[in-house]
Motif scaffolding. Sequence first.
Motif, PDB file in Angstrom:
ATOM      1  N   GLY A   1      64.525  51.853  -0.212  1.00 47.57           N
ATOM      2  CA  GLY A   1      64.788  51.181   1.053  1.00 47.57           C
ATOM      3  C   GLY A   1      64.506  52.070   2.249  1.00 47.57           C
ATOM      4  N   THR A   2      64.829  51.544   3.425  1.00 46.36           N
ATOM      5  CA  THR A   2      64.619  52.260   4.684  1.00 46.36           C
ATOM      6  C   THR A   2      65.957  52.474   5.373  1.00 46.36           C
ATOM      7  OG1 THR A   2      62.449  51.211   4.940  1.00 46.36           O
ATOM      8  CG2 THR A   2      63.400  52.237   6.892  1.00 46.36           C
ATOM      9  N   ALA A   3      66.150  53.665   5.922  1.00 48.48           N
ATOM     10  CA  ALA A   3      67.414  53.980   6.592  1.00 48.48           C
ATOM     11  C   ALA A   3      67.143  54.666   7.922  1.00 48.48           C
ATOM     12  CB  ALA A   3      68.281  54.876   5.714  1.00 48.48           C
ATOM     13  N   PHE A   4      67.925  54.298   8.921  1.00 46.98           N
ATOM     14  CA  PHE A   4      67.865  54.962  10.222  1.00 46.98           C
ATOM     15  C   PHE A   4      68.535  56.328  10.098  1.00 46.98           C
ATOM     16  CE2 PHE A   4      70.149  56.044  14.129  1.00 46.98           C
ATOM     17  CZ  PHE A   4      69.112  56.051  15.055  1.00 46.98           C
ATOM     18  N   LEU A   5      67.865  57.363  10.614  1.00 41.74           N
ATOM     19  CA  LEU A   5      68.412  58.715  10.520  1.00 41.74           C
ATOM     20  C   LEU A   5      69.017  59.191  11.837  1.00 41.74           C
ATOM     21  CD1 LEU A   5      65.651  60.522   8.419  1.00 41.74           C
ATOM     22  CD2 LEU A   5      67.845  59.608   7.623  1.00 41.74           C
ATOM     23  N   SER A   6      68.221  59.143  12.896  1.00 44.63           N
ATOM     24  CA  SER A   6      68.719  59.643  14.174  1.00 44.63           C
ATOM     25  C   SER A   6      67.845  59.146  15.310  1.00 44.63           C
ATOM     26  CB  SER A   6      68.744  61.179  14.186  1.00 44.63           C
ATOM     27  OG  SER A   6      67.429  61.696  14.078  1.00 44.63           O
ATOM     28  N   SER A   7      68.353  59.343  16.512  1.00 45.27           N
ATOM     29  CA  SER A   7      67.623  58.944  17.710  1.00 45.27           C
ATOM     30  C   SER A   7      67.726  60.068  18.732  1.00 45.27           C
ATOM     31  CB  SER A   7      68.213  57.649  18.279  1.00 45.27           C
ATOM     32  OG  SER A   7      67.481  57.222  19.407  1.00 45.27           O
ATOM     33  N   LYS A   8      66.605  60.443  19.307  1.00 49.96           N
ATOM     34  CA  LYS A   8      66.575  61.514  20.296  1.00 49.96           C
ATOM     35  C   LYS A   8      66.151  60.939  21.645  1.00 49.96           C
ATOM     36  CE  LYS A   8      66.902  64.566  16.836  1.00 49.96           C
ATOM     37  NZ  LYS A   8      68.085  65.401  16.576  1.00 49.96           N
ATOM     38  N   GLU A   9      66.944  61.213  22.675  1.00 49.52           N
ATOM     39  CA  GLU A   9      66.532  60.778  24.009  1.00 49.52           C
ATOM     40  C   GLU A   9      65.474  61.739  24.540  1.00 49.52           C
ATOM     41  OE1 GLU A   9      68.157  59.900  28.527  1.00 49.52           O
ATOM     42  OE2 GLU A   9      69.604  60.384  26.949  1.00 49.52           O
ATOM     43  N   VAL A  10      64.355  61.193  24.984  1.00 47.51           N
ATOM     44  CA  VAL A  10      63.240  62.033  25.435  1.00 47.51           C
ATOM     45  C   VAL A  10      62.839  61.693  26.870  1.00 47.51           C
ATOM     46  CG1 VAL A  10      62.358  62.428  23.111  1.00 47.51           C
ATOM     47  CG2 VAL A  10      61.584  60.420  24.384  1.00 47.51           C
ATOM     48  N   SER A  11      63.767  61.123  27.622  1.00 49.69           N
ATOM     49  CA  SER A  11      63.476  60.746  29.008  1.00 49.69           C
ATOM     50  C   SER A  11      63.150  61.978  29.846  1.00 49.69           C
ATOM     51  CB  SER A  11      64.678  60.022  29.623  1.00 49.69           C
ATOM     52  OG  SER A  11      65.077  58.937  28.825  1.00 49.69           O
ATOM     53  N   GLY A  12      62.139  61.850  30.681  1.00 51.85           N
ATOM     54  CA  GLY A  12      61.827  62.909  31.636  1.00 51.85           C
ATOM     55  C   GLY A  12      61.244  64.169  31.046  1.00 51.85           C
ATOM     56  N   THR A  13      60.839  64.137  29.796  1.00 49.37           N
ATOM     57  CA  THR A  13      60.259  65.328  29.172  1.00 49.37           C
ATOM     58  C   THR A  13      58.738  65.217  29.142  1.00 49.37           C
ATOM     59  OG1 THR A  13      60.498  64.308  26.989  1.00 49.37           O
ATOM     60  CG2 THR A  13      62.258  65.773  27.712  1.00 49.37           C
ATOM     61  N   LYS A  14      58.087  66.359  29.149  1.00 43.53           N
ATOM     62  CA  LYS A  14      56.634  66.386  29.050  1.00 43.53           C
ATOM     63  C   LYS A  14      56.250  66.186  27.585  1.00 43.53           C
ATOM     64  CE  LYS A  14      52.562  69.231  29.978  1.00 43.53           C
ATOM     65  NZ  LYS A  14      52.067  70.568  30.405  1.00 43.53           N
ATOM     66  N   LYS A  15      55.666  65.051  27.296  1.00 36.23           N
ATOM     67  CA  LYS A  15      55.409  64.681  25.899  1.00 36.23           C
ATOM     68  C   LYS A  15      54.009  65.119  25.470  1.00 36.23           C
ATOM     69  CE  LYS A  15      58.574  60.876  26.592  1.00 36.23           C
ATOM     70  NZ  LYS A  15      58.824  61.326  27.994  1.00 36.23           N
ATOM     71  N   ASP A  16      53.861  66.426  25.319  1.00 36.46           N
ATOM     72  CA  ASP A  16      52.594  66.953  24.831  1.00 36.46           C
ATOM     73  C   ASP A  16      52.723  67.289  23.347  1.00 36.46           C
ATOM     74  OD1 ASP A  16      54.182  69.199  24.828  1.00 36.46           O
ATOM     75  OD2 ASP A  16      53.081  70.243  26.415  1.00 36.46           O
ATOM     76  N   ALA A  17      51.664  67.817  22.770  1.00 35.71           N
ATOM     77  CA  ALA A  17      51.657  68.102  21.334  1.00 35.71           C
ATOM     78  C   ALA A  17      52.747  69.098  20.947  1.00 35.71           C
ATOM     79  CB  ALA A  17      50.286  68.635  20.921  1.00 35.71           C
ATOM     80  N   ASN A  18      52.968  70.104  21.779  1.00 37.20           N
ATOM     81  CA  ASN A  18      53.988  71.111  21.466  1.00 37.20           C
ATOM     82  C   ASN A  18      55.385  70.500  21.435  1.00 37.20           C
ATOM     83  OD1 ASN A  18      52.138  73.226  21.255  1.00 37.20           O
ATOM     84  ND2 ASN A  18      52.204  73.630  23.465  1.00 37.20           N
ATOM     85  N   PHE A  19      55.626  69.564  22.358  1.00 37.99           N
ATOM     86  CA  PHE A  19      56.924  68.888  22.378  1.00 37.99           C
ATOM     87  C   PHE A  19      57.144  68.112  21.084  1.00 37.99           C
ATOM     88  CE2 PHE A  19      58.945  64.728  23.034  1.00 37.99           C
ATOM     89  CZ  PHE A  19      60.233  65.127  23.355  1.00 37.99           C
ATOM     90  N   TYR A  20      56.134  67.346  20.690  1.00 35.41           N
ATOM     91  CA  TYR A  20      56.277  66.520  19.492  1.00 35.41           C
ATOM     92  C   TYR A  20      56.383  67.356  18.222  1.00 35.41           C
ATOM     93  CZ  TYR A  20      55.495  62.088  21.897  1.00 35.41           C
ATOM     94  OH  TYR A  20      55.626  60.985  22.695  1.00 35.41           O
ATOM     95  N   VAL A  21      55.596  68.413  18.128  1.00 33.26           N
ATOM     96  CA  VAL A  21      55.638  69.198  16.896  1.00 33.26           C
ATOM     97  C   VAL A  21      56.989  69.890  16.744  1.00 33.26           C
ATOM     98  CG1 VAL A  21      54.710  71.417  17.726  1.00 33.26           C
ATOM     99  CG2 VAL A  21      54.234  70.656  15.394  1.00 33.26           C
ATOM    100  N   ARG A  22      57.589  70.317  17.855  1.00 34.15           N
ATOM    101  CA  ARG A  22      58.935  70.909  17.780  1.00 34.15           C
ATOM    102  C   ARG A  22      59.950  69.870  17.304  1.00 34.15           C
ATOM    103  NH1 ARG A  22      57.532  73.356  22.757  1.00 34.15           N
ATOM    104  NH2 ARG A  22      58.724  71.755  23.883  1.00 34.15           N
ATOM    105  N   LEU A  23      59.818  68.656  17.842  1.00 36.77           N
ATOM    106  CA  LEU A  23      60.745  67.585  17.476  1.00 36.77           C
ATOM    107  C   LEU A  23      60.553  67.174  16.017  1.00 36.77           C
ATOM    108  CD1 LEU A  23      62.948  66.038  18.964  1.00 36.77           C
ATOM    109  CD2 LEU A  23      61.264  64.274  19.522  1.00 36.77           C
TER     110      LEU A  23
END
Length: 203
Positions: free
Chosen positions: A102-124
């Motif tokens: 099955g599928t399960a929700f794990l977590s949610s991260k608020e990303v408002s106002g952040t610079k969403k570049d590759a480095n940001f996503y890879v860290r997350l």
Amino acid sequence: MTLQGMVKGTRNMLGRYVGKWFYDKGIPFDAANSPYFPPMVSAIQRVGSGPILDEEVEEVTKWIEEYKQSWPMIGITLMSDGWLNKVSTKEFLNFLAYSPKGTAFLSSKEVSGTKKDANFYVRLYDQIVEEVGDKHVVQFITDNARACVSAGSKLMDKRKDLVWTLCAAHNIDLMLEEIGKFKIVKETLEEARLVSRFIYNHP
């Protein structure tokens, strides 16, 4: 079982089934404030309701714990999904786990106002893999944004046993958007919308 126990058990069962109906269809809890809601419940059975949400949370939590026990044997696919709250204009990135169980929700991260570049996503992405346990993650699925694509490649460079994949549904959505830009398709869709609006406005 005593009569009191039977009544209590029936009350809890009624409450949970009504609760499941609310959750499954995403019905706002405020709908229960309708003057027609109490008579409906009374007509089903003349008893009150129990702590519906708490019981559902307890059941789901128990299921997730059992679900996690299967991870070492079959592994999971991690999925990320962006979401914008149009009321508060806050942005979130949700993470889910998928496996044959099955599928399960794990977590949610608020990303408002952040610079969403590759480095940001890879860290997350790396953080959520670490939280779940890299030995459990077989695949990581993201959308097709350029920054996500770059982050996925970097994640595979760091974690050699993990496979990153683009979201097929997002791919199809993007293709349909491009198809919708063709003149004949665009005109046909607009005509279909006119017909649909006419039907809904003239019941």
